[in-house]
Structure formats: C-alpha cells, structure tokens
Scaffold this active site. Structure first.
Site, mmCIF file in Angstrom:
data_model
loop_
_atom_site.group_PDB
_atom_site.id
_atom_site.type_symbol
_atom_site.label_atom_id
_atom_site.label_comp_id
_atom_site.label_asym_id
_atom_site.label_seq_id
_atom_site.Cartn_x
_atom_site.Cartn_y
_atom_site.Cartn_z
ATOM 1 N N LYS A 39 -6.136 -16.465 -3.392
ATOM 2 C CA LYS A 39 -4.972 -15.604 -3.551
ATOM 3 C C LYS A 39 -4.147 -16.102 -4.724
ATOM 4 C CE LYS A 39 -0.818 -13.901 -1.295
ATOM 5 N NZ LYS A 39 -0.047 -13.832 -0.047
ATOM 6 N N LYS A 50 -7.830 -11.876 -3.957
ATOM 7 C CA LYS A 50 -6.635 -11.044 -4.037
ATOM 8 C C LYS A 50 -5.776 -11.493 -5.195
ATOM 9 C CE LYS A 50 -2.397 -10.307 -1.531
ATOM 10 N NZ LYS A 50 -1.502 -10.825 -0.545
ATOM 11 N N TYR A 59 -4.830 0.604 0.069
ATOM 12 C CA TYR A 59 -3.890 1.653 0.460
ATOM 13 C C TYR A 59 -4.433 3.034 0.109
ATOM 14 C CZ TYR A 59 -0.863 -2.464 0.559
ATOM 15 O OH TYR A 59 -0.338 -3.708 0.820
HETATM 16 C C1 PBG Z 1 2.441 -12.335 2.258
HETATM 17 C C2 PBG Z 1 1.558 -11.325 1.599
HETATM 18 C C3 PBG Z 1 1.727 -10.717 0.351
HETATM 19 C C4 PBG Z 1 0.707 -9.771 0.250
HETATM 20 C C5 PBG Z 1 -0.060 -9.861 1.398
HETATM 21 N N1 PBG Z 1 0.461 -10.849 2.209
HETATM 22 C C6 PBG Z 1 2.778 -10.891 -0.671
HETATM 23 C C7 PBG Z 1 2.989 -12.189 -1.306
HETATM 24 O O1 PBG Z 1 2.222 -13.144 -1.171
HETATM 25 O O2 PBG Z 1 4.020 -12.289 -2.005
HETATM 26 C C8 PBG Z 1 0.517 -8.818 -0.907
HETATM 27 C C9 PBG Z 1 -0.115 -7.518 -0.539
HETATM 28 C C10 PBG Z 1 0.109 -6.414 -1.522
HETATM 29 O O3 PBG Z 1 0.728 -6.608 -2.595
HETATM 30 O O4 PBG Z 1 -0.351 -5.303 -1.234
HETATM 31 N N2 PBG Z 1 2.090 -13.652 2.039
HETATM 32 ZN ZN ZN Z 2 3.749 -15.040 2.681
#
Ligand code: PBG
Ligand code: ZN
Length: 328
Positions: free
Chosen positions: A199, A252, A317
């Site tokens: 991530k 991601k 989405y």
């Molecule tokens: C929370 C989380 C996030 C997303 C999924 N879980 C945001 C972040 O890490 O700031 C992002 C999902 C999206 O942008 O659709 N940790």
């Molecule tokens: Zn978070």
C-alpha cells in the site's frame, strides 16, 4: 506485400473474433464493491468527490447489496464511518467497542445474505483515532508496536461478528502476525486475512478520506505507507505478510502500480487483489462528466489493465455501473 506471413490484424476483424482471442477477461465474480457504513440505519449521504457512491446506514446498505447481488456482485469491503458527534480516542478503541459500526453491519449482512455474500472488512484505526492516523501516536510519531493490539482487537471484533475475511490497511510492521495470533487465540482460525501488503502513500486516496472522514489531522502517512519510488520494497512487504500468515495479497492503488501488481503475481502463489482506489475512480468520473473521455471505454480499459497485469480480485467503485450497464 503478399509475402507478409504474420498479420496480427487477422484476429481483429470483428468483435466476436476479438472476444474469442482476448487474453484478459473480466468476471463479476472477481469484483469486490467497497461500502461506507453509517451508524444511523436509514441514513444515506452523497459523497461529493465520488459520484454515484454513497455512505449508507445498514438498512439502506442491505437494500443496495441485495440489488448488487442481482447484478452479480458477491463480495463487499466495508468501511465503518463514525459520525462527527461520535467520540474518537487516541487509540481508536471505538472501532472494537460493543456498539462499533462495522461489526454491527457485518452481523446484519451475514444474517440477511448468509453464504451468498462474502463480507470483507477494512481493519484500520484512522477513522476512529482523534488524530486521523492509522496507528497510535507516541512522542509525536505513529508508534508501530503499540498500534498492533488495537488493530488486532478490531480484527477480532469484525471476525467474531461474522466477517468472512479481514483486511488490514494500516501498514504497521507485524500487523498480519498480530492479527493472525489474535484471531487464532479467539478460536477464529478459519478467518482469512487479505493484507493490504503493498500500500503506497498516495494522493489518489483524497476522495476516500472525505468519504470516510479519515484524513490525518497533522502530517501525512509517509512514515508507514510505501514510497511511490520503490518497486523491490513491495516484494519485501509481500514476503513479510506471507510469512506472517496473509492469505491474500493486495496492491494499492492500482493504475500507477501495475508493475508492482505484475511483480506480486509472478513472485507469490497467494491470490492477488488490486484496489482501484477513490481518486482513480473520481478522475474517470470527473473527466467523463465533462465529456473529455468516454466513461465506458476508459473504465473497461482500466479494469482490463488490472486483469492483464495479474489481478485475481478487483476492488472497484466501478463494479456496480459496469455490470448494470452490461459493459462486461
Ligand atoms: C484506511 C484506508 C484508506 C483507503 C483504504 N483504507 C485511506 C488511507 O490510507 O489514507 C483508500 C481507499 C480509496 O482511496 O479508495 N487506511
Ligand atoms: Zn488507516
């Protein structure tokens, strides 16, 4: 030019032939639809930056999920969204309190849809901490090890409520192991972990943070999420998660990280998920609304890119509209 033996165009002459030889295919069974869940059962709120996506209370959500099931969407990813009036604590403890939003939603969905629906829950602290960070703050910094206990408790609360899969998105080191041990300790040995293994720290999460009220109150997430400049580091993150017991790996965001997605697919045997995140969705919707791009063409191009790069599971989405409009 009659001596031209190889002509790739021979297999492009009509749509049926193109379908016959297509390498990457999309299938509703690979889709996961994300949902933002409110406490008030009948509430429904539009999200400015994410057209056609709503935050919904459980009654509304149940109806939405029922309609989506008819389209073929059989998996959901839930994000609890506490209201502005709900207390947030330094350690995010409201995420695993008796009346926590996500476990309630999980229980309601599992009661109504049983094994027809795979309920996955996002496990993170950022929507529940007063700081908006994904971990606990100590000495002004996000502290790794003290965060693990709270993430593990949240995961157990979700799984105990009936979540089919828990998905930690916090990016603390060792969280998969902490969650695995906590689940096992609670007798939840059969609950899989879908880890947000790779991530990246990303500007593409902007609309999500509005949707989930989870923006950090100070600083940013660069001390725990990955640096966009790094490719090999993704292999290390995935390797650690596998050693700690991750059952599914995730990359991601998706579009800017297709090389990473391919790397993870080639180097691991676990199923690989990609998260087509909020900003990626919003860019398509915004440009399409202005008539600058064609929504169908660009959406399908992006979704096929994920499959071509190696995604088994596509969290997007776009899932509902793509199926409702018959784009697949
Ligand atoms: C929370 C989380 C996030 C997303 C999924 N879980 C945001 C972040 O890490 O700031 C992002 C999902 C999206 O942008 O659709 N940790
Ligand atoms: Zn978070």
């Amino acid at each position: 030019m009659a001596d031209l033996l190889v002509r790739p165009r021979r297999l492009r002459f009509n749509p049926v032939v193109r379908d016959l030889v297509a390498e990457a295919r999309l299938d509703a069974r690979a889709f996961v639809m994300p949902h933002f869940v409110l406490r008030n059962p009948v509430a429904a709120e539009e999200i400015d930056a994410m057209p056609e996506i709503r935050r919904e209370g459980i009654d509304r959500l149940s109806a939405t999920v029922e309609a989506d099931l008819k389209l073929g969407i059989r998996a959901v990813l839930l994000f609890g969204v506490p209201g502005d009036d709900e207390p947030k604590h330094p350690d995010g403890r409201s995420s695993y309190a008796d009346d926590a939003i996500t476990p309630r939603a999980v229980a309601a969905l599992k009661k109504r849809f049983g094994n027809d629906l795979v309920v996955i829950t996002d496990v993170c602290l950022c929507a529940y901490t007063d700081t908006g960070h994904c971990g606990v703050i100590e000495h002004g910094r996000v502290a790794n090890d003290p965060s693990l206990e709270h993430l593990a408790r949240q995961a157990v609360a979700h799984a105990a409520a009936g979540a089919d899969i828990v998905a930690p998105s916090d990016m603390m080191d060792g969280r998969v192991l902490a969650i695995r041990q906590a689940l096992d300790g609670a007798g939840l040995v059969d609950t899989p972990i879908m880890s947000y293994s790779c991530k990246y720290s990303s500007g593409y999460y902007g609309p999500f943070r509005e949707a989930a009220h989870s923006a950090p109150q100070f600083g940013d997430r660069r001390s725990y999420q990955m640096d966009a400049r790094n490719r090999r580091e993704a292999l290390l993150e995935a390797e650690l998660d596998v050693e700690e017991g991750a059952d599914i790996l995730m990359v991601k965001p998706g579009l800017a990280y297709l090389d990473v997605l391919r790397d993870i697919k080639e180097n691991f045997t676990q199923p690989v998920a990609v998260y087509n995140v909020s900003g990626e969705y919003s860019m398509v919707k915004a440009a399409a609304a202005r008539g600058w791009i064609d929504e169908r063409t660009v959406t399908m191009e992006n979704l096929h890119a994920f499959r071509r790069a190696g995604a088994d599971i596509v969290i997007t989405y776009h899932a509902r509209k793509a199926l409702a409009e018959g784009w697949l």
